[in-house]
Scaffold this motif. Structure first.
Motif, PDB file in Angstrom:
ATOM      1  N   ALA A  86       6.680  10.056   0.617  1.00 40.30           N
ATOM      2  CA  ALA A  86       6.899   8.696   0.634  1.00 40.30           C
ATOM      3  C   ALA A  86       6.140   8.114   1.783  1.00 40.30           C
ATOM      4  N   THR A  87       6.187   8.573   2.978  1.00 42.20           N
ATOM      5  CA  THR A  87       5.627   8.075   4.167  1.00 42.20           C
ATOM      6  C   THR A  87       4.118   7.931   4.036  1.00 42.20           C
ATOM      7  N   THR A  88       3.708   9.040   3.538  1.00 42.00           N
ATOM      8  CA  THR A  88       2.307   9.122   3.348  1.00 42.00           C
ATOM      9  C   THR A  88       1.766   8.464   2.446  1.00 42.00           C
ATOM     10  N   TYR A  89       2.350   8.181   1.190  1.00 41.57           N
ATOM     11  CA  TYR A  89       2.075   7.395   0.008  1.00 41.57           C
ATOM     12  C   TYR A  89       2.144   5.721   0.583  1.00 41.57           C
ATOM     13  N   TYR A  90       3.132   5.441   1.130  1.00 41.50           N
ATOM     14  CA  TYR A  90       3.334   4.253   1.562  1.00 41.50           C
ATOM     15  C   TYR A  90       2.408   3.473   2.369  1.00 41.50           C
ATOM     16  N   ALA A  91       1.855   4.477   3.463  1.00 39.47           N
ATOM     17  CA  ALA A  91       0.999   4.006   4.394  1.00 39.47           C
ATOM     18  C   ALA A  91      -0.481   3.922   3.790  1.00 39.47           C
ATOM     19  N   VAL A  92      -0.783   5.064   2.979  1.00 46.94           N
ATOM     20  CA  VAL A  92      -1.976   4.888   2.110  1.00 46.94           C
ATOM     21  C   VAL A  92      -1.967   3.639   1.103  1.00 46.94           C
ATOM     22  N   PHE A  93      -1.125   3.227   0.481  1.00 47.46           N
ATOM     23  CA  PHE A  93      -1.263   2.233  -0.461  1.00 47.46           C
ATOM     24  C   PHE A  93      -1.101   0.812   0.192  1.00 47.46           C
ATOM     25  N   ALA A  94      -0.219   0.950   1.201  1.00 58.52           N
ATOM     26  CA  ALA A  94      -0.393  -0.297   2.178  1.00 58.52           C
ATOM     27  C   ALA A  94      -1.820  -0.874   2.741  1.00 58.52           C
ATOM     28  N   ALA A  95      -2.406   0.312   3.291  1.00 60.75           N
ATOM     29  CA  ALA A  95      -3.701  -0.025   4.180  1.00 60.75           C
ATOM     30  C   ALA A  95      -4.577  -0.201   2.887  1.00 60.75           C
ATOM     31  N   VAL A  96      -4.806   0.596   1.881  1.00 63.77           N
ATOM     32  CA  VAL A  96      -5.821   0.255   0.718  1.00 63.77           C
ATOM     33  C   VAL A  96      -5.613  -1.128   0.259  1.00 63.77           C
ATOM     34  N   THR A  97      -4.462  -1.481  -0.195  1.00 62.35           N
ATOM     35  CA  THR A  97      -4.362  -2.710  -0.736  1.00 62.35           C
ATOM     36  C   THR A  97      -4.629  -4.073   0.214  1.00 62.35           C
ATOM     37  N   TYR A  98      -4.187  -3.667   1.405  1.00 63.86           N
ATOM     38  CA  TYR A  98      -4.378  -4.933   2.447  1.00 63.86           C
ATOM     39  C   TYR A  98      -5.828  -5.059   2.622  1.00 63.86           C
ATOM     40  N   VAL A  99      -6.677  -3.964   2.789  1.00 65.46           N
ATOM     41  CA  VAL A  99      -7.994  -4.026   3.101  1.00 65.46           C
ATOM     42  C   VAL A  99      -8.752  -4.689   2.166  1.00 65.46           C
ATOM     43  N   TYR A 100      -8.508  -4.449   0.882  1.00 61.25           N
ATOM     44  CA  TYR A 100      -9.002  -5.159  -0.423  1.00 61.25           C
ATOM     45  C   TYR A 100      -8.771  -6.352  -1.055  1.00 61.25           C
ATOM     46  N   LEU A 101      -7.444  -6.808  -0.638  1.00 62.11           N
ATOM     47  CA  LEU A 101      -6.619  -8.026  -1.099  1.00 62.11           C
ATOM     48  C   LEU A 101      -6.512  -8.883  -0.150  1.00 62.11           C
ATOM     49  N   GLY A 102      -6.627  -8.470   1.354  1.00 60.02           N
ATOM     50  CA  GLY A 102      -6.631  -9.501   2.466  1.00 60.02           C
ATOM     51  C   GLY A 102      -5.143  -9.922   2.796  1.00 60.02           C
ATOM     52  N   SER A 103      -4.931 -10.666   3.746  1.00 60.02           N
ATOM     53  CA  SER A 103      -3.671 -11.015   4.182  1.00 60.02           C
ATOM     54  C   SER A 103      -2.980 -11.729   3.521  1.00 60.02           C
ATOM     55  N   ALA A 104      -3.579 -12.410   2.522  1.00 64.69           N
ATOM     56  CA  ALA A 104      -2.748 -13.292   1.370  1.00 64.69           C
ATOM     57  C   ALA A 104      -2.127 -12.565   0.291  1.00 64.69           C
ATOM     58  N   VAL A 105      -2.136 -11.167   0.322  1.00 59.92           N
ATOM     59  CA  VAL A 105      -1.440 -10.376  -0.532  1.00 59.92           C
ATOM     60  C   VAL A 105       0.058 -10.702  -0.901  1.00 59.92           C
ATOM     61  N   LEU A 106       0.359 -10.609  -2.149  1.00 62.00           N
ATOM     62  CA  LEU A 106       1.741 -10.956  -2.524  1.00 62.00           C
ATOM     63  C   LEU A 106       2.798  -9.844  -2.394  1.00 62.00           C
ATOM     64  N   SER A 107       4.142 -10.081  -2.647  1.00 62.51           N
ATOM     65  CA  SER A 107       4.859  -9.145  -2.977  1.00 62.51           C
ATOM     66  C   SER A 107       5.804  -9.032  -4.065  1.00 62.51           C
ATOM     67  N   PRO A 108       5.819  -8.397  -5.044  1.00 61.91           N
ATOM     68  CA  PRO A 108       4.789  -7.035  -5.066  1.00 61.91           C
ATOM     69  C   PRO A 108       3.377  -7.144  -4.945  1.00 61.91           C
ATOM     70  N   SER A 109       2.820  -6.154  -4.468  1.00 62.94           N
ATOM     71  CA  SER A 109       1.278  -6.505  -4.206  1.00 62.94           C
ATOM     72  C   SER A 109       0.558  -6.469  -5.522  1.00 62.94           C
ATOM     73  N   PHE A 110       0.954  -5.649  -6.588  1.00 71.26           N
ATOM     74  CA  PHE A 110       0.072  -5.699  -7.897  1.00 71.26           C
ATOM     75  C   PHE A 110       0.135  -7.129  -8.319  1.00 71.26           C
ATOM     76  N   SER A 111       0.863  -8.130  -8.086  1.00 76.43           N
ATOM     77  CA  SER A 111       0.732  -9.325  -8.263  1.00 76.43           C
ATOM     78  C   SER A 111      -0.612 -10.170  -7.960  1.00 76.43           C
ATOM     79  N   SER A 112      -1.191  -9.440  -6.973  1.00 80.21           N
ATOM     80  CA  SER A 112      -2.450  -9.966  -6.455  1.00 80.21           C
ATOM     81  C   SER A 112      -3.530  -9.582  -7.007  1.00 80.21           C
ATOM     82  N   LEU A 113      -3.322  -8.616  -7.956  1.00 75.34           N
ATOM     83  CA  LEU A 113      -4.587  -7.905  -8.791  1.00 75.34           C
ATOM     84  C   LEU A 113      -5.091  -8.771  -9.912  1.00 75.34           C
ATOM     85  N   PRO A 114      -6.330  -8.777 -10.127  1.00 76.10           N
ATOM     86  CA  PRO A 114      -6.784  -9.419 -11.313  1.00 76.10           C
ATOM     87  C   PRO A 114      -5.689  -9.218 -12.523  1.00 76.10           C
ATOM     88  N   PRO A 115      -6.088 -10.178 -13.393  1.00 70.26           N
ATOM     89  CA  PRO A 115      -4.753 -10.290 -14.583  1.00 70.26           C
ATOM     90  C   PRO A 115      -4.795  -8.970 -15.341  1.00 70.26           C
TER      91      PRO A 115
END
Length: 343
Positions: free
Chosen positions: A157-186
């Motif tokens: 869980a720790t590894t997966y959380y860290a990787v997922f958070a880092a990847v989505t933040y890098v590509y979606l930016g600081s305006a990423v929503l919660s849950p982060s799936f909501s920041s993806l294209p439709p």
């Protein structure tokens, strides 16, 4: 958790921790209902009232929580884990293929204590599954394997959380929503949420099952109804399942923003289940299994860490509850969220 509370603090500790476990499980079920609401809304392009989505998702959650033993849910849990892993991978791939244009990625940002602490409650909640360990161990064929399962869970869980958070933040930016799936294209948003739905369903049903199980065992602890298929036993069980799911639905509709519901649950309960109680466990065991206060002095580093852990849990509880309640009040006052039980 209630039995652990009795060992630590006596009869009062048992009642407080048992009550906290039941209420937290209801809050966690409500959180999963909100996640399901968001997913269904994304999949259908928001064509229905949000409260209706919550109600629709609550029905299969209730049905899946009906089995009286975790054995009836164990194989479904494999599907649940697989779905959230695949959904996370799809989300990361989507973020990499179609990143947010002109995104801003900041390693350090200037913010207020109020804004920052709401963000802290999310990872606190993410690790709050510890309270389920006691229920899980009680139904394992080999309780000796419980720690293997716990270490496997926490490492992954720790590894997966860290990787997922880092990847989505890098590509979606600081305006990423919660849950982060909501920041993806439709199209990617729908794919990720669609794959994640089994996880939302199973997680919600497990939490509702746990809340019901704790009350059920307390009522029938020394009765044949606990293990036998009696009319009274099943009638009580079904009533408790309905009660816990109904309470979760009321919470999800009454606090209709995912972050805020998670913030309340994390502050009131997860702060203790994830941090504070763990410190008390170690201090208690060292004191009673060895030579009392001298054991604490001899292992001063571990003792200091446990005391710090308890203090962190208390701080998160007070500060997290304050900022979350303030955020909810401000959101209602500004019209950011509609009145409870409305669309």
């Amino acid at each position: 958790m209630g039995d652990a509370g009795k060992i630590l603090f006596g009869p009062i500790g048992r009642e407080v921790l048992a009550f906290g476990t039941v209420v937290f499980a209801i809050f966690a079920t409500g959180g999963q209902l909100l996640a399901g609401q968001i997913a269904l809304s994304a999949l259908s392009d928001g064509k229905l009232c949000l409260m209706l989505y919550t109600g629709i998702f609550a029905i299969p959650t209730l049905l899946l929580s009906l089995p009286r033993t975790l054995d009836g849910l164990s194989w479904l849990s494999v599907v649940s884990v697989a779905s959230i892993i695949v959904a996370g991978i799809v989300g990361m791939v989507a973020a990499g293929i179609e990143p947010t244009p002109d995104r801003q990625v900041d390693i350090v940002v200037t913010t207020s204590f109020f804004s920052a602490f709401i963000s802290i409650t999310n990872p606190v909640f993410a690790y709050a599954g510890h309270f389920m360990f006691f229920v899980m161990v009680s139904e394992m064929r080999r309780p000796q394997d419980a720690m293997k399962a716990a270490f496997t869970l926490q490492t992954f869980a720790t590894t997966y959380y860290a990787v997922f958070a880092a990847v989505t933040y890098v590509y979606l930016g600081s305006a990423v929503l919660s849950p982060s799936f909501s920041s993806l294209p439709p199209k990617w948003q729908k794919a990720a949420y669609g794959i994640a739905l089994p996880n939302f369903l199973l997680a919600g049903s497990l939490y509702a099952h746990t809340a019901s199980k704790l009350v059920f065992v307390r009522i029938f602890r020394k009765s044949r109804h606990l293990h036998s298929h009696t009319v009274l036993g099943w009638g009580t069980w079904i009533f408790l399942i309905f009660l816990m799911n109904a309470a979760a639905f009321v919470l999800a509709v009454g606090v209709p923003i995912f972050n805020y519901l998670i913030g309340i649950a994390a502050s009131l309960f997860a702060a203790w289940f994830t941090y504070g109680i763990a410190g008390f466990f170690w201090l208690h065991d060292e004191y009673h299994d060895n030579d009392g206060v001298r054991a604490w002095r001899r292992k001063w580093a571990q003792t200091a860490l446990c005391v710090l852990t308890i203090a962190v849990g208390a701080f998160i509880c007070v500060a997290g509850l304050y900022v979350t309640i303030r955020a909810i009040v401000d959101a209602y006052a500004s019209g950011a969220i509609s009145a409870p039980f409305s669309c």
